[in-house]
Design an enzyme around this catalytic site. Structure first.
Site, PDB file in Angstrom:
ATOM      1  N   TYR A  27       9.137  52.379   9.430  1.00 17.35           N
ATOM      2  CA  TYR A  27       8.713  52.569   8.001  1.00 17.35           C
ATOM      3  C   TYR A  27       6.949  52.898   8.313  1.00 17.35           C
ATOM      4  O   TYR A  27       6.471  53.901   7.578  1.00 17.35           O
ATOM      5  CB  TYR A  27       8.606  51.212   7.369  1.00 17.35           C
ATOM      6  CG  TYR A  27       7.772  51.277   5.886  1.00 17.35           C
ATOM      7  CD1 TYR A  27       8.438  51.893   4.841  1.00 17.35           C
ATOM      8  CD2 TYR A  27       6.570  50.508   5.626  1.00 17.35           C
ATOM      9  CE1 TYR A  27       7.830  51.925   3.672  1.00 17.35           C
ATOM     10  CE2 TYR A  27       5.962  50.767   4.366  1.00 17.35           C
ATOM     11  CZ  TYR A  27       6.512  51.166   3.404  1.00 17.35           C
ATOM     12  OH  TYR A  27       5.789  51.379   2.096  1.00 17.35           O
TER      13      TYR A  27
ATOM     14  N   VAL B  49      16.891  63.368  -2.272  1.00 19.62           N
ATOM     15  CA  VAL B  49      15.732  64.186  -2.039  1.00 19.62           C
ATOM     16  C   VAL B  49      15.386  64.256  -0.412  1.00 19.62           C
ATOM     17  O   VAL B  49      14.652  65.041   0.054  1.00 19.62           O
ATOM     18  CB  VAL B  49      14.185  63.772  -2.477  1.00 19.62           C
ATOM     19  CG1 VAL B  49      14.369  64.291  -3.885  1.00 19.62           C
ATOM     20  CG2 VAL B  49      13.694  62.308  -2.400  1.00 19.62           C
TER      21      VAL B  49
ATOM     22  N   ALA C 129       5.733  54.255  10.874  1.00 18.94           N
ATOM     23  CA  ALA C 129       5.596  55.618  11.514  1.00 18.94           C
ATOM     24  C   ALA C 129       5.439  56.786  10.397  1.00 18.94           C
ATOM     25  O   ALA C 129       4.888  57.686  10.377  1.00 18.94           O
ATOM     26  CB  ALA C 129       6.744  55.799  12.563  1.00 18.94           C
TER      27      ALA C 129
END
Length: 250
Positions: free
Chosen positions: A157, A65, A159
């Protein structure tokens, strides 16, 4: 209460952990659930079988994704199969135990693509489907670190999870005229395979002892998602629902 009969839901990153728990709870509430992962195909199929054993409906679609072409393929399959999407849970994510001096630019971009770009790509196409029926629920799975920062590095992570909250608020304003709500859930320390891999047993024990209610379980997050997906939450949009056992209070 929390009746999702007839709804079609997509949960990204739902082969295990929090995503799996969300998929199971949505199915128990009556939704037909699309299980997604870029890897772990056998685990995806196992979640589908578990849902079917509970009397629910589900299917697995493998897709990355964070990749635009694969997201387009994922949504084309959903459209061909169901003609609609009512609930999108942007759960796909990863983390790496790296301090800022250890993170490469390639690693930074890769993590933000998985955690944040995926939300944009999936939400963009979900909005197209949801507008047709003037109904929808989009839910980001963020993190307590979006509020307080991470304790052990993980600046990339943190951020990405903070950015999800700004994304949620702005998209909520755009989506509201179309009967679509957009919200986020910010879990605290939830015991999952990913947490064990990124932190390790010693750090997990230390963190758990610091939380007033102790460490959470994936179902705690899943129950919050079911609420936000339900008719009972039709007037709730643009919020971040904290599920952290008192770890962070604001």
């Amino acid at each position: 209460m929390f009746d999702l009969q007839g709804k079609i839901a997509l949960v990204t990153g739902s082969s295990r952990g929090i995503g799996k728990a969300i998929a199971l709870q949505l199915a128990k509430a009556g939704a037909t659930v699309v299980i997604n992962s870029n890897e772990h195909y056998d685990s995806m199929k196992a979640v589908v079988e578990e849902i079917k054993q509970l009397g629910g409906e589900a299917r697995a679609i493998q897709a990355d994704v964070s990749n635009e072409d694969e997201v387009k393929r994922l949504f084309a399959e959903i459209t061909d199969s169901y003609g609609r999407l009512d609930i999108l849970v942007n759960n796909a994510g990863t983390s790496r135990n790296e301090t800022i001096d250890e993170i490469t630019l390639e690693g930074w971009k890769s993590l933000l693509d998985i955690n944040l770009t995926s939300c944009f790509l999936c939400s963009q196409l979900a909005m197209e489907l949801m507008k047709r029926h003037q109904f929808g629920r989009i839910i980001q799975i963020s993190s307590v670190v979006a509020h307080q920062g991470a304790l052990y590095g993980h600046v990339h992570y943190s951020a990405s999870k903070s950015a999800q909250l700004g994304f949620t608020k702005t998209l909520a304003r755009t989506a509201a005229p179309h009967g679509i709500t957009v919200n986020a859930v910010a879990p605290g320390i939830i015991l999952t395979e990913l947490l064990e891999q990124t932190l390790g047993e010693d750090k997990i024990s230390t963190l758990s002892a610091s939380i007033p209610m102790g460490m959470g379980e994936p179902i705690d997050v899943a129950n919050a998602v079911v609420f936000l997906a339900s008719e009972e939450a039709k007037y709730v949009t643009g919020i971040t629902l904290d599920v952290n056992g008192g770890q962070y209070m604001r």
